[in-house]
Write an enzyme that holds these catalytic residues in place. Structure first.
Site, PDB file in Angstrom:
ATOM      1  CB  ILE A 472      79.299  41.061  25.140  1.00  0.00           C
ATOM      2  CG1 ILE A 472      77.832  40.627  25.087  1.00  0.00           C
ATOM      3  CG2 ILE A 472      79.605  41.917  23.934  1.00  0.00           C
ATOM      4  CD1 ILE A 472      76.840  41.809  25.144  1.00  0.00           C
ATOM      5  CD  GLU A 696      68.679  44.000  25.679  1.00  0.00           C
ATOM      6  OE1 GLU A 696      67.628  44.425  25.160  1.00  0.00           O
ATOM      7  OE2 GLU A 696      69.785  44.539  25.525  1.00  0.00           O
TER       8      GLU A 696
HETATM    9 MO1  MOS Z   1      71.955  46.654  24.347  1.00  0.00          MO
HETATM   10  S1  MOS Z   1      71.447  47.597  26.003  1.00  0.00           S
HETATM   11  O1  MOS Z   1      70.947  47.197  23.161  1.00  0.00           O
HETATM   12  O2  MOS Z   1      73.475  46.120  24.274  1.00  0.00           O
END
Ligand code: MOS
Length: 729
Positions: A472, A696
C-alpha cells in the site's frame, strides 16, 4: 511451518540483504507512472464502461421513490441500477451488504443508485438526472449528546475485552496524593489517501474478476462472495499497486460491490471510482472519541491508579474505537480500570484508521501524562521512566518480549536536546514566535497473522515469489525480495516479486502493522522448503547446506544454485502459522516522540520546527522503507494534532468538509526536517525474522507530543483536537 517458540539462529541473521536500506524494487514503475493501479487496468479489462454513484441526500430515513426515466434516456446510458433492480445484496459485513441504500437509508451519501454509461462524462451527467424522493427521519449524529446513555461496548476490536479492572481503581485513585481528572475529545478523521477507492469488475460466465485497491485481498474475496451469493472460488481479486490505504481499504467497499453488480447487469466490464466528494461520507472513517483519564500518584511520582474511559459512536453493527488499548499496557500501576462505551450514531461507518485504538487513545493519555508530570514537578521523561514496567500490568505473569521504552525515551531526550526545554511554559521567545518542546511515549501492538507464499527457482537463477500480500506504498515488494534473496543466497536483483492476486497463496495482507512481519514469515517458510528441494536435487544434506553468493555449499562441495534448476524449475509453497506466543509474551513496539514548535504570539499560528522519533520495533528489515513509514506516521500525527477534523453537521447528519480543500492534511510546507532513530533490536518472539512492524508505531503518540510542545510554548492547554488557533482565545 508453525511459529510458536521464539526464533533461533536462521539464515536471515546473516543480514547480507535483509536489514539493508535497499531502494524500492518497484520504485521506477511508480515514479515513471507505469505501475498499473486499479482504475488503470484497461488492458486487462478491455471495453470497460463507466459507473457513477449517486449518493443519498439524507442521513436517515427511507427512499420512497426513484425516478430513473430521464437518466435512462440520457446519451450513452446503459443502465441505472437501484436497490430494486440490483438483486439481493443483504449478506455479510455492513459495508458490502449495505453498499446500496433502499428502502432504508443508513447514512448520508450511501449509494442510492449507480448509473452506467459508455463514458465517464455521460455517466456523471446522467447521474444528475436521477430523481430520488426521500422521507427523512430523525437521526443521532452528536456523540456528546449520545454519550450519557451509551452502554458498555460488547466488543473491543483488536484488544478485547471492552472493560478491564485490576486492583481497586476508585479506591486507589481516592487515596492518591496527587491526582488528575481530565477529559479530551478527538474528532472524526478521514483516511484521505491519494488514490480513491476504485474498481474494475468483469464477469466471465459465473466468474467475477475485480481489479481493485484493497489491503486484504482474502477479506475482499470473502466479503464479495458472501454479498453476491457466489462461491469464493468464483472470485478473483487483483490489486498489485495501491495508492495508500491507512485502514480505509481493508476490504471491498461500495465501488467494488456496485461495479460487480453493474457489470453483471450490462454484460461488460464496469469501472467505478468514488468521486472524492463522495468518499468522506460514503465509506469508512476513524470515529470521534470523548475520553476521560484519571491518574493518581504518590508524592514520589509513582502511579498508583490509572483509569481510562472512552466513548465513541457507530452505526448498527459497527465497533467502538478501542482508545484504551495503550493505557492497558504502557505504565505500571497496581489499581487500573479501562472501559469502552459505544453509542449509536447514524453517520457513515466508523472503522480502522492507522493505529486504530492507540492513535486517538494516546492523543489523550500522553497529554494527561504531561499534565501529571507538571503537577508532580517532575520532568515528563523522568516521570515516564519511573513508571515503566517490564510485564503486562494487567497480567504480571506475562512479560514483554522486548520493551525498550526507557531506552527510546532516554536516547530521544539526549539526541533532541531535551535538557534545553524551557521548564516554565510560555517563557521562550524567538522574535515573534513562542517556542516550546514536547514529548510523548509510543506503544503499538505487533500482531502477526497466518501468511503463505510460493517460490520458484528457474534455470537463470531467478527466484519468483508469489503471495496475495499487498503493497500500500509501504515497501512490501522490497522487504519480500530481500527476504527471498537472503534465504536463497542471491541478490535482490535475482528476485521477482508478484503480489496482490487472489490466485497466489493467501497472506495476512496489509493492516494493523502486521504486514511486514507476517508476509516475510510466509516467504521465509516457503524458502525453507525451496532450500530443501535445492539440496535434494544436488544430493546435499538440507540441514547443512549453505546458500551464499549464488552458490550452494555442503561439506567440501560448492555448486551454483542454478545447477539445481537447470532441467526444470523448482517450486515450493508453505504457510506460516502463528501459535500462542502472544499469550506468553506481550509483543509490542515502542517509541518516543520529540517535537519543537513555534507559536506566533500575535496570531496563534502553529509551526512544527523539529521532530524526532526513536523506535524499538524488532529487527528493521529495511531501514530506508521503515524510516519512510515512520516519517509518514509522524506527518499524519501532525495532521491529527493541528488540522484533521471531519466537521459533523449535527442537524443534517453528515461530514461537511467532504473534499481535500476542506479536510486539511499536512503538506510539505507544514513539515520540517524529521529524524528517525531505530534502536538495535531483534525480537525472537516477534516473528521468524525477529521483526515486528513500524507503520502504526510512527503515528502513535505524535499528536500528544505536538500538543505538549504547544503547551510548553504558550502555557495554554487544549484538550480538544485539532489544536487550531481559535482555541487559544
Ligand atoms: Mo489498518 S488501520 O489496521 O490498515
Amino acid at each position: 511451518m508453525r511459529f510458536d517458540t521464539p526464533a533461533t539462529t536462521n539464515p536471515i541473521d546473516q543480514l547480507k540483504v535483509v536489514g539493508r536500506p535497499t531502494d524500492r524494487v518497484e520504485g521506477p514503475l511508480k515514479t515513471t507512472g507505469t505501475a498499473t493501479y486499479a482504475y488503470e487496468q484497461n488492458a486487462a479489462a478491455p471495453g470497460a464502461v463507466y459507473g457513477y454513484i449517486v449518493g443519498a441526500a439524507i442521513a436517515k430515513g427511507r427512499i420512497e421513490a426513484i425516478d430513473t426515466r430521464a437518466a435512462s434516456r440520457a446519451p450513452g446510458v446503459l443502465a441505472v441500477i437501484t436497490a430494486g433492480s440490483a438483486g439481493k445484496l443483504d449478506k455479510g459485513e455492513f459495508y458490502a451488504a449495505r453498499a446500496l441504500a433502499g428502502p432504508e437509508v443508513d447514512h448520508y451519501h450511501q449509494a442510492a443508485a449507480i448509473v452506467v454509461a459508455q463514458t465517464f462524462e455521460q455517466a456523471r451527467a446522467a447521474a444528475q438526472l436521477v430523481r430520488v424522493r426521500y422521507a427523512r427521519t430523525e437521526g443521532a449524529f452528536d456523540l456528546a449528546a449520545a454519550k450519557e446513555s451509551a452502554p458498555l461496548s460488547k466488543v473491543a476490536p483488536f484488544a478485547p475485552p471492552p472493560e478491564t479492572t485490576v486492583g481497586d481503581f476508585e479506591g486507589g485513585y481516592a487515596k492518591a496524593a496527587v491526582t488528575l481528572d481530565a477529559s479530551f475529545t478527538t474528532p472524526d478523521q478521514s483516511h484521505a489517501m491519494m488514490e480513491p477507492h476504485a474498481t474494475i469488475a468483469a464477469w466471465d460466465g459465473g466468474k467475477l474478476t475485480l481489479w481493485t485497491a484493497i489491503q486484504q485481498v482474502n477479506w475482499g474475496v470473502r466479503d464479495i462472495a458472501k454479498t453476491l451469493g457466489i462461491a469464493k472460488e468464483n472470485v478473483r481479486i487483483v490489486s498489485p499497486y495501491i495508492g495508500g490505504g491507512f485502514g480505509g481499504k481493508g476490504t471491498i467497499l461500495s465501488d467494488a460491490v456496485l461495479a460487480a453488480v453493474a457489470a453483471r447487469k450490462v454484460g461488460r466490464p464496469v469501472k467505478v471510482a468514488l468521486q472524492r466528494a463522495l468518499m468522506f461520507n460514503n465509506v469508512t472513517h476513524r470515529p470521534a472519541t470523548i475520553q476521560r483519564i484519571r491518574i493518581g500518584a504518590d508524592s514520589n511520582g509513582r502511579i498508583t491508579a490509572i483509569g481510562h474511559e472512552s466513548w465513541s459512536g457507530n452505526i448498527a453493527g459497527g465497533r467502538p474505537e478501542a482508545a484504551t488499548a495503550a493505557t492497558r499496557l504502557l505504565y505500571a500501576a497496581p489499581n487500573r480500570m479501562t472501559r469502552l462505551r459505544l453509542a449509536h450514531l447514524d453517520l457513515a461507518e466508523g472503522s480502522a484508521m492507522r493505529a486504530p485504538g492507540e492513535a486517538p487513545g494516546m492523543m489523550a493519555l500522553e497529554i494527561a501524562m504531561d499534565e501529571m508530570a507538571e503537577k508532580l514537578a517532575m520532568d515528563p521523561v523522568a516521570f515516564r521512566v519511573l513508571n515503566d514496567t517490564q510485564v503486562d500490568p494487567e497480567d504480571p505473569k506475562r512479560p514483554f518480549s522486548k520493551r525498550q521504552l526507557v531506552e527510546c525515551l532516554q536516547t530521544g531526550a539526549k539526541r533532541f536536546g531535551w535538557s534545553e526545554r524551557p521548564v516554565r511554559p510560555g517563557s521562550r521567545r524567538d522574535g515573534r514566535w513562542l517556542v516550546g518542546m514536547g514529548m510523548a511515549a509510543a506503544i503499538r501492538g505487533a500482531p502477526v497473522m497466518k501468511s503463505a507464499a510460493r517460490v520458484r527457482l528457474d534455470n537463470r537463477g531467478i527466484v519468483t515469489v508469489e503471495t496475495d500480500m499487498t503493497d500500500i506504498g509501504t515497501g512490501s515488494y522490497t522487504i519480500i525480495a530481500q527476504t527471498a534473496a537472503e534465504m536463497m543466497g542471491i541478490g535482490v536483483d535475482k528476485v521477482t516479486v508478484k503480489l496482490g492476486d487472489s490466485r497466489f497463496p493467501e497472506s495476512a495482507g496489509s493492516g494493523g502493522q502486521w504486514g511486514a512481519a507476517s508476509s516475510t514469515a510466509g516467504v521465509y517458510a516457503a524458502c525453507v522448503k525451496l532450500r530443501e528441494a535445492v539440496a535434494r536435487q544436488l544430493d546435499m544434506d538440507p540441514a547443512s547446506a549453505e546458500f551464499a553468493d549464488g552458490m550452494v555449499r555442503a561439506g567440501s562441495r560448492t555448486v551454483p544454485l542454478t545447477h539445481a534448476s537447470r532441467w526444470h524449475d523448482l517450486e515450493a509453497e508453505d504457510v506460516m502459522e502463528f501459535g500462542d506466543l502472544t499469550k506468553r509474551y506481550a509483543v509490542q513496539t515502542f517509541g518516543a516522540h520529540f517535537v519543537e514548535v513555534g507559536v506566533d504570539a500575535a496570531t496563534g499560528e502553529i509551526r512544527v520546527r523539529r521532530m524526532l522519533a526513536v523506535c524499538a520495533a524488532g529487527r528493521i528489515l529495511n531501514p530506508k522503507a521503515a524510516r519512510s513509514q515512520v516519517i509518514g506516521g509522524m506527518t499524519m500525527g501532525v495532521g491529527a494534532a493541528l488540522m484533521e477534523e471531519l466537521v459533523v453537521d449535527k442537524r443534517a447528519g453528515f461530514f461537511v468538509n467532504h473534499d481535500l480543500a476542506g479536510y486539511e492534511v499536512p503538506v510539505h510546507a507544514d513539515i520540517p526536517h524529521q529524524e528517525v532513530i531505530f534502536l538495535d533490536e531483534v525480537d525472537p518472539a516477534g516473528s521468524p525474522l525477529k521483526a515486528k512492524g513500524v507503520g502504526e508505531l510512527g503515528i502513535s503518540g505524535v499528536a500528544a507530543a505536538v500538543a505538549n510542545a504547544v503547551y510548553n510554548a504558550t502555557g495554554v492547554r487544549v484538550h480538544d483536537y485539532p489544536i487550531t488557533l481559535d482555541k487559544f482565545l
